[in-house]
Structure formats: structure tokens, C-alpha cells
Design a protein around this motif. Structure first.
Motif, PDB file in Angstrom:
ATOM      1  N   LYS A   1      36.668  60.276   0.941  1.00  0.00           N
ATOM      2  CA  LYS A   1      35.393  60.955   1.125  1.00  0.00           C
ATOM      3  C   LYS A   1      35.416  61.715   2.444  1.00  0.00           C
ATOM      4  N   LYS A   2      34.653  62.776   2.531  1.00  0.00           N
ATOM      5  CA  LYS A   2      34.493  63.476   3.795  1.00  0.00           C
ATOM      6  C   LYS A   2      33.520  62.681   4.671  1.00  0.00           C
ATOM      7  N   ALA A   3      33.872  62.509   5.947  1.00  0.00           N
ATOM      8  CA  ALA A   3      33.015  61.791   6.879  1.00  0.00           C
ATOM      9  C   ALA A   3      32.570  62.719   7.998  1.00  0.00           C
ATOM     10  N   ALA A   4      31.263  62.777   8.231  1.00  0.00           N
ATOM     11  CA  ALA A   4      30.711  63.473   9.388  1.00  0.00           C
ATOM     12  C   ALA A   4      30.154  62.393  10.307  1.00  0.00           C
ATOM     13  N   LEU A   5      30.794  62.191  11.457  1.00  0.00           N
ATOM     14  CA  LEU A   5      30.474  61.055  12.323  1.00  0.00           C
ATOM     15  C   LEU A   5      30.079  61.541  13.714  1.00  0.00           C
ATOM     16  N   GLU A   6      28.855  61.240  14.114  1.00  0.00           N
ATOM     17  CA  GLU A   6      28.420  61.521  15.490  1.00  0.00           C
ATOM     18  C   GLU A   6      28.144  60.184  16.149  1.00  0.00           C
ATOM     19  N   LEU A   7      28.965  59.839  17.135  1.00  0.00           N
ATOM     20  CA  LEU A   7      29.015  58.470  17.640  1.00  0.00           C
ATOM     21  C   LEU A   7      28.553  58.382  19.101  1.00  0.00           C
ATOM     22  N   GLY A   8      29.115  57.449  19.842  1.00  0.00           N
ATOM     23  CA  GLY A   8      28.640  57.169  21.188  1.00  0.00           C
ATOM     24  C   GLY A   8      29.049  58.206  22.216  1.00  0.00           C
ATOM     25  N   GLY A   9      28.567  58.007  23.433  1.00  0.00           N
ATOM     26  CA  GLY A   9      28.891  58.943  24.504  1.00  0.00           C
ATOM     27  C   GLY A   9      28.845  58.281  25.871  1.00  0.00           C
ATOM     28  N   ASN A  10      29.484  58.939  26.818  1.00  0.00           N
ATOM     29  CA  ASN A  10      29.435  58.542  28.229  1.00  0.00           C
ATOM     30  C   ASN A  10      29.448  59.836  29.038  1.00  0.00           C
ATOM     31  N   SER A  11      28.395  60.611  28.854  1.00  0.00           N
ATOM     32  CA  SER A  11      28.400  62.006  29.303  1.00  0.00           C
ATOM     33  C   SER A  11      28.239  62.126  30.818  1.00  0.00           C
ATOM     34  N   PRO A  12      29.105  62.939  31.462  1.00  0.00           N
ATOM     35  CA  PRO A  12      29.007  63.162  32.898  1.00  0.00           C
ATOM     36  C   PRO A  12      28.160  64.381  33.236  1.00  0.00           C
ATOM     37  N   LEU A  13      27.437  64.282  34.347  1.00  0.00           N
ATOM     38  CA  LEU A  13      26.773  65.440  34.948  1.00  0.00           C
ATOM     39  C   LEU A  13      27.383  65.599  36.334  1.00  0.00           C
ATOM     40  N   VAL A  14      28.055  66.733  36.563  1.00  0.00           N
ATOM     41  CA  VAL A  14      28.831  66.949  37.785  1.00  0.00           C
ATOM     42  C   VAL A  14      28.094  67.929  38.703  1.00  0.00           C
ATOM     43  N   VAL A  15      27.899  67.525  39.953  1.00  0.00           N
ATOM     44  CA  VAL A  15      27.224  68.367  40.942  1.00  0.00           C
ATOM     45  C   VAL A  15      28.266  68.835  41.953  1.00  0.00           C
ATOM     46  N   LEU A  16      28.714  70.097  41.829  1.00  0.00           N
ATOM     47  CA  LEU A  16      29.729  70.641  42.731  1.00  0.00           C
ATOM     48  C   LEU A  16      29.114  70.984  44.094  1.00  0.00           C
ATOM     49  N   GLU A  17      29.980  71.300  45.066  1.00  0.00           N
ATOM     50  CA  GLU A  17      29.499  71.448  46.440  1.00  0.00           C
ATOM     51  C   GLU A  17      28.589  72.661  46.635  1.00  0.00           C
ATOM     52  N   ASP A  18      28.662  73.652  45.725  1.00  0.00           N
ATOM     53  CA  ASP A  18      27.803  74.828  45.860  1.00  0.00           C
ATOM     54  C   ASP A  18      26.587  74.777  44.938  1.00  0.00           C
ATOM     55  N   ALA A  19      26.265  73.606  44.424  1.00  0.00           N
ATOM     56  CA  ALA A  19      25.171  73.481  43.460  1.00  0.00           C
ATOM     57  C   ALA A  19      23.812  73.630  44.123  1.00  0.00           C
ATOM     58  N   ASP A  20      22.839  74.053  43.332  1.00  0.00           N
ATOM     59  CA  ASP A  20      21.435  74.024  43.742  1.00  0.00           C
ATOM     60  C   ASP A  20      20.971  72.579  43.566  1.00  0.00           C
ATOM     61  N   ILE A  21      20.794  71.858  44.660  1.00  0.00           N
ATOM     62  CA  ILE A  21      20.511  70.427  44.597  1.00  0.00           C
ATOM     63  C   ILE A  21      19.159  70.141  43.961  1.00  0.00           C
ATOM     64  N   ASP A  22      18.176  70.971  44.219  1.00  0.00           N
ATOM     65  CA  ASP A  22      16.868  70.766  43.604  1.00  0.00           C
ATOM     66  C   ASP A  22      16.982  70.769  42.082  1.00  0.00           C
ATOM     67  N   GLN A  23      17.670  71.782  41.566  1.00  0.00           N
ATOM     68  CA  GLN A  23      17.833  71.883  40.121  1.00  0.00           C
ATOM     69  C   GLN A  23      18.673  70.742  39.557  1.00  0.00           C
ATOM     70  N   ALA A  24      19.700  70.359  40.295  1.00  0.00           N
ATOM     71  CA  ALA A  24      20.574  69.275  39.841  1.00  0.00           C
ATOM     72  C   ALA A  24      19.812  67.958  39.753  1.00  0.00           C
ATOM     73  N   ILE A  25      18.969  67.687  40.734  1.00  0.00           N
ATOM     74  CA  ILE A  25      18.180  66.452  40.709  1.00  0.00           C
ATOM     75  C   ILE A  25      17.173  66.486  39.558  1.00  0.00           C
TER      76      ILE A  25
END
Length: 484
Positions: free
Chosen positions: A247-271
Motif C-alpha cells: 500500500k502507499k503510505a503517507a506518513l507525517e511523524l515527529g519532529g525536533n525542529s530548530p530555530l537558529v538565531v545568527l549573529e546578525d539577527a533582529d533579536i526582537d523578531q527572533a524572540i
């Protein structure tokens, strides 16, 4: 009480299931019984699949204009009943009014977008051919019958993203929502499509206890596609069963998603993004921001301001429009989150904001100075627990972002857009976002994960392929010369 939603919908009939088991569907905030449901058994599952197979043969032949009309009518009904359905989602799932309202609005757009699939079924794709006089065409046909298993966290949305495209392309559906959210994840969908004029048997909705039905829903010989959204552990099992039965399986499972704030980021928006991306629906979302990686240049400021913001989030009864943090879905899940917190403490991680328990509500917890390789950082928490990790270079940040078995979503903050796009492309995930948080979805974009986060894609042309089968047809319009 919502006991009007206590019946199974099988072949156009709303009736009790044949199981002897009765499930009390409760409000996770105050434990009030919303509805008592007599569950289905294997006999009901078989009847639903048989009804779907019979109805699908006729439904597939219905002209696209009629299919579109029914789908657009369903979207219209959801719009007319938005307030009512929003309240049901809040009561049944513990969703804030903000989240529940957004869920209804998003599925209306999803249905309208999927409605266009019906026209594509009547439009073959022409391919170039090197053979003189040969016309090469690709037609799409319905996959047939689709079995859908949806989870508790975004029940209306995560059911509809499979139901709508399947119906649009001419499939028939048997939908099994999570027991805890069977109204907003199933029965409301069945009711609305019935009101919209969908023929009986095209959409069947039932719920059952796993201990009674087991793998029968997946292993049944009728469904050609199984769509599952849920944990990676269960997804691996379902994927294995689908492989065994071809059978065809369409599977959307778990996650451990990162949000990365680089040194030139807008900190207000990132927070702002990291607060929303972590605490929307108490963190009970597959693509929630699970790890926040912050360049050391901004680290102390970020942590201090993030803790302050998290501590101020209003909590309580989710039907109050001011509330952001509502209840965890059940006692077991709440205990699991608290155990993760205690283990995180024992690992030596720095708990800079300690939340509290108020009934089934957990207010935000924040850990800082976390080791990316720690058990805490490698766990999909599915609760209001934020993890903040420092880094010193972009290369280190990318390595940490990808150091997980999961690969669902990701995010990066930078004021250099091209740099952000390149970083996002290197995150090992099905989705990534520049200057936004990880919880994003659009009906015309591919939604799905890499690695242990699943197989296949929902949305747009990619979702179209999941619920159809491609067939190549050629026409030799002039006599062909054969070599012998």
C-alpha cells in the motif's frame, strides 16, 4: 454536552458502533464529559471500507464541476459555522481561541485549494517523445479508497489535509480520528460534507479502540493508501505494514525542529517568533520549535528577555480569548512532560524558568545552556518546555540543527536574506523558514519531513500525487517501423 456527536458515520448512516466499549470524550480543562461514544469494531471497519469501495466507483465518474461544487459548499458551511466549531475545538482539545479559530480558517482555504484537483484529473499531461508520430500522455486516476488516521493536536486541520484532496480526486475515504478529539477531528467533518451534498459512502467516519481492532484498519485489503499523522514509533509500524501489503503510505511523524538565531539577527523578531513557535497550543504540535539555538553574541540578552516573555503568557480556560496556555490533552501526557523536565534537571541542564501545574495546565518551563547532545535536547517534548542552546559559529549552529533523528521543520533568523536561504536549504528538514518560526503551513506548498519525520508530502501538486495514481498512455499516430 455534545452527544449529537456520539454516532459513527458509515455508508451515509449515523449509528452506534458495534463494539461493547463506550468512550467518554472529556474536556481536558475541567474533565467534563463532552460526549459518550459507543465505539466501532472490526465488523464496522469492514463495512465502512466496503461502502467506500462501492461509492468510489461512482464518485470517480462524477464530473469535476460537481465535485468542486460540493467541496466549495463544504468550505462555505465551515465558514458559516466557524464560531460554533471554534468553540468545540477549544472544549475538546484544550486549544486557545486563537489557535482554534486559525484551524477553522486554514481548513477553509485548504478545501478550496484541493477542489482544483478535480479539474486536474480531466487534464492529461503531454510529454515529449523521441519516437516519430508518437503522442505521449500521462493521466491521473484516483488511488481508490484511502484510510486516514489523524491525531489529537490539530484534529480538524490534520484530518482535512488528507480528506479534502482525496475526495477531490475521486477517492473515497474511511477516516479514523483520535478518540480524544473524535468530534473536531472526524464527526464534524462527516456532518459538514453530508450537508454539502457528498454522496453516501464517499466519506465514512468511525472511531475504535486499538486493543480491539489492532492493525485491521491498515491491513484491510480494500484501502490502497494509508495516511497517518502521529508519532514516529507508530508511523514506523504503519509504514512496515503498508510495505508488507504493498500500500502507499503517507506518513507525517515527529519532529525536533530548530530555530537558529545568527549573529546578525533582529533579536526582537527572533524572540517574538520563538515565543509563538514554542508555546502555541502548549507546544503540542509536530513542527513546534523544540530547540532554540542562539549565537553567543546575543545569548544572555535573548535568554533574559525570553524568560520574561514566557513567564507572562496568560493561562487558564482556553475558551477565554485572552488565554494562550491551555491544558495538556490528558493526564498521561502531562506526566510524561513533567518526567522530561525532571530528567532534564538531573542531566544538569539550567532551568531558568520553572513552570507550575494547575490542573491539566502546565505554565512554561525554560532550560538554558543545554547540551545539544543531551537527552533533553534530543527528545520531542510535545509540551510547553523551551530549550535554549548557545553556539559560536554558523557552522556549529548548522551542525547542531541537523544533529537529530528528525527532520520536519526548521527556522533561521538573519538580516542577510540570501544567507538565510542558503542556511535554510542546508537544514535537513522537509521545510525551513527564514525570519519566521517553525510552525508554518500553506495549502499550495509541500508539507512533510525527512529522516524520522516521515514519508511523502501533503499540499499543492505534491499532495495531488499522494492520492492519485499516474498512468502513461501513448498513441502511435503514424506507422512505426520496427527493427524486426
Amino acid at each position: 454536552m455534545l452527544n449529537k456527536y456520539s454516532k459513527q458515520s458509515i455508508n451515509g448512516e449515523w449509528r452506534n458502533g458495534r463494539s461493547q466499549l463506550i468512550y467518554d470524550n472529556v474536556n481536558p480543562f475541567d474533565k467534563e464529559v463532552i460526549a459518550s461514544v459507543k465505539l466501532s469494531n472490526k465488523e464496522d471497519v469492514n463495512e465502512a471500507y466496503e461502502a467506500a469501495r462501492s461509492a468510489q466507483k461512482t464518485w470517480a465518474k462524477v464530473p469535476s464541476a460537481e465535485k468542486k461544487e460540493i467541496l466549495f459548499r463544504a468550505a462555505e458551511i465551515f465558514g458559516e459555522r466557524k464560531q460554533e466549531i471554534t468553540e468545540i475545538i477549544s472544549k475538546e482539545t484544550g486549544s486557545s481561541v486563537l489557535k482554534a479559530t486559525g484551524e477553522v480558517i486554514s481548513i477553509i482555504e485548504m478545501i478550496k485549494d484541493a477542489a482544483n484537483y478535480s479539474e486536474r484529473m480531466e487534464m492529461p499531461v503531454s510529454l515529449p517523445s523521441s519516437m516519430p508520430g508518437k503522442e505521449s500522455l500521462v493521466f491521473h486516476k484516483p488511488a481508490g479508497v484511502v484510510g486516514i488516521i489523524s491525531p489529537f493536536n490539530y484534529p480538524l486541520f490534520l484530518s482535512m489535509r488528507a480528506v479534502a484532496p482525496a475526495i477531490a480526486v475521486g477517492d473515497a475515504v474511511v477516516l479514523k480520528p483520535d478518540l480524544q478529539t473524535q468530534i473536531s477531528g472526524g464527526y464534524i467533518i462527516g456532518e459538514v460534507f453530508e450537508q454539502a451534498g457528498l454522496p453516501k459512502g464517499v466519506l465514512n467516519v468511525l472511531t475504535f479502540a486499538i486493543e480491539e481492532v489492532g492493525d485491521f484498519f491498515v491491513e484491510h485489503p480494500i484501502p490502497q493508501v494509508i495516511s497517518f499523522t502521529g508519532s514516529t514509533a507508530v508511523g514506523r509500524h504503519i509504514g512496515a505494514l503498508c510495505g508488507q501489503h504493498l500500500k502507499k503510505a503517507a506518513l507525517e511523524l515527529g519532529g525536533n525542529s530548530p530555530l537558529v538565531v545568527l549573529e546578525d539577527a533582529d533579536i526582537d523578531q527572533a524572540i517574538n517568533a520563538a515565543i509563538f513557535g514554542k508555546f502555541i497550543h502548549q507546544g503540542q504540535i509536530c513542527m513546534i520549535t523544540n530547540r532554540i539555538l542562539v549565537h553567543r553574541k546575543h545569548y544572555k540578552e535573548f535568554v533574559d528577555r525570553y524568560v520574561q516573555r514566557a513567564s507572562e503568557l496568560p493561562y487558564g480556560n482556553p475558551v477565554d480569548p485572552k488565554v494562550i496556555i491551555g491544558p495538556i490533552i490528558n493526564d498521561n501526557q502531562l506526566k510524561k512532560i513533567l518526567n522530561i523536565v525532571e530528567e532534564g534537571k538531573k542531566e544538569g541542564n539550567n532551568l531558568v524558568l520553572e513552570g507550575k501545574q494547575d490542573g491539566n495546565i502546565l505554565t512554561p518551563f525554560v532550560f538554558a545552556d543545554v547540551d545539544n547532545k543531551s537527552k533533553l535536547a534530543q527528545t520531542e517534548i510535545f509540551g510547553p518546555v523551551a530549550i535554549i542552546i548557545p553556539f559560536d559559529s554558523e557552522e556549529e549552529a548548522l551542525e547542531m540543527a541537523n544533529d537529530t533523528e528528525y527532520g520536519l521543520s526548521g527556522a533561521v533568523f538573519t538580516q542577510d536574506f540570501e544567507r538565510g536561504i542558503e542556511f535554510a536549504r542546508q537544514i535537513e528538514s522537509g521545510m525551513a523558514h527564514v525570519n519566521d518560526q517553525t510552525v508554518n503551513s500553506s495549502p499550495n506548498a509541500p508539507f512533510g519531513g525527512e529522516k524520522a519525520s516521515g514519508l511523502g508530502r501533503y499540499g499543492g501538486e505534491w499532495g495531488f500525487e499522494e492520492f492519485t495514481s499516474a498512468k502513461w498512455v501513448t498513441v502511435q499516430r503514424e506507422a512505426r517501423k520496427y527493427p524486426f
